[in-house]
Scaffold this motif. Structure first.
Motif, short mmCIF file in Angstrom:
data_model
loop_
_atom_site.label_atom_id
_atom_site.label_comp_id
_atom_site.label_asym_id
_atom_site.label_seq_id
_atom_site.Cartn_x
_atom_site.Cartn_y
_atom_site.Cartn_z
N GLY A 1 0.81 -1.20 0.00
CA GLY A 1 0.00 0.00 0.00
C GLY A 1 0.84 1.25 0.00
O GLY A 1 2.03 1.24 -0.29
N ASP A 2 0.20 2.36 0.37
CA ASP A 2 0.85 3.65 0.29
C ASP A 2 1.25 4.21 1.65
O ASP A 2 2.20 4.99 1.75
N LEU A 3 0.52 3.85 2.68
CA LEU A 3 0.78 4.38 4.02
C LEU A 3 1.37 3.29 4.90
O LEU A 3 0.68 2.33 5.24
N PRO A 4 2.63 3.43 5.30
CA PRO A 4 3.22 2.46 6.23
C PRO A 4 2.45 2.42 7.54
O PRO A 4 1.83 3.41 7.95
N ARG A 5 2.51 1.29 8.20
CA ARG A 5 1.78 1.14 9.46
C ARG A 5 2.15 2.23 10.46
O ARG A 5 1.29 2.77 11.16
N GLY A 6 3.44 2.58 10.53
CA GLY A 6 3.86 3.61 11.48
C GLY A 6 3.21 4.95 11.21
O GLY A 6 2.86 5.69 12.14
N VAL A 7 3.03 5.28 9.93
CA VAL A 7 2.37 6.54 9.57
C VAL A 7 0.90 6.49 9.95
O VAL A 7 0.35 7.45 10.50
N VAL A 8 0.24 5.37 9.66
CA VAL A 8 -1.18 5.21 10.01
C VAL A 8 -1.37 5.37 11.51
O VAL A 8 -2.27 6.09 11.97
N ASP A 9 -0.52 4.73 12.30
CA ASP A 9 -0.63 4.82 13.76
C ASP A 9 -0.43 6.25 14.24
O ASP A 9 -1.14 6.73 15.14
N GLU A 10 0.55 6.95 13.66
CA GLU A 10 0.82 8.33 14.09
C GLU A 10 -0.30 9.27 13.66
O GLU A 10 -0.68 10.18 14.41
N VAL A 11 -0.84 9.06 12.48
CA VAL A 11 -1.97 9.87 12.02
C VAL A 11 -3.16 9.68 12.95
O VAL A 11 -3.85 10.64 13.32
N GLU A 12 -3.41 8.45 13.35
CA GLU A 12 -4.49 8.18 14.29
C GLU A 12 -4.25 8.86 15.63
O GLU A 12 -5.15 9.49 16.21
#
Length: 211
Positions: A27-38
């Motif tokens: 995908g486009d968003l790494p898990r770390g980015v998703v977690d930080e965005v949340e």
């Protein structure tokens, strides 16, 4: 940031959950980015100072901009859901269905759980303190597992780890860890034990754990 002009197109993309991009190599968003965005979105929603709110929103938007993504809050039958999707899907702030080439690129993050308190930040702080106590008393492997449980308890149910039910713990061990986390072999071997240690460290009765 809420987009009042968004169409049902990104509601259609919303049929996919955050698992669509759970793999950090896909995908486009790494898990770390998703977690930080949340995390930043939740902090923004609980903050009261306008400058603090703006800072959280700016940081979130910058993270998404790095991947050419944008975000909005969608009302899903009364529950707020953070939807992240490619900026290319937009034109003049509105999602265009003809531009959605792959709905799996979208990421959905439910912001309200069954016990969604206004003080999510204080709940998260409590859980992180409990993680630190488990880590100090029982080592890094159990501490890392406790951190996974803290992510699950806070982000999916907005509640202290030691108040999770047997059913919720089963969801954690059989679904969440498999789809959203990548524990080491050592972590997997002691996941149930780590979960028990969380409750024991919090001085709470250990519920039935089935995983």
């Amino acid at each position: 940031m809420t987009d009042p002009n968004a169409t049902d197109a990104d509601g259609a993309a919303g049929e996919q959950n955050r698992d669509a991009t759970a793999d950090p190599t896909a995908g486009d968003l790494p898990r770390g980015v998703v977690d930080e965005v949340e995390r930043l979105t939740r902090l923004e929603r609980t903050a009261v100072d306008e400058n603090e709110i703006a800072a959280y929103e700016q940081r979130r938007d910058e993270l998404l901009d790095d991947h050419d993504f944008t975000a909005r809050i969608r009302d899903d039958d009364g529950d707020d859901v953070l939807v992240c999707h490619p900026e290319a899907w937009h034109e003049d702030g509105v999602v265009r269905p003809d531009r959605i080439e792959d709905i799996d690129r979208a990421v959905e993050i439910p912001l309200e759980g069954t016990a969604d308190p206004d003080d999510w930040e204080s709940v998260d702080d409590h859980n992180r303190d409990l993680v630190a106590a488990v880590r100090e008393a029982h080592g890094d492997v159990h501490g890392d597992n406790a951190a996974l449980l803290a992510d699950f308890a806070g982000n999916h149910y907005a509640k202290p780890m030691e108040s999770l039910t047997s059913a919720e713990l089963a969801e954690f061990g059989t679904e969440y860890v498999i789809r959203n986390a990548w524990p080491s072999e050592k972590q997997r071997e002691v996941l149930a034990e780590s979960t028990k240690l969380v409750f024991e460290t919090a001085d709470e009765p250990v519920p039935e754990i089935q995983f």
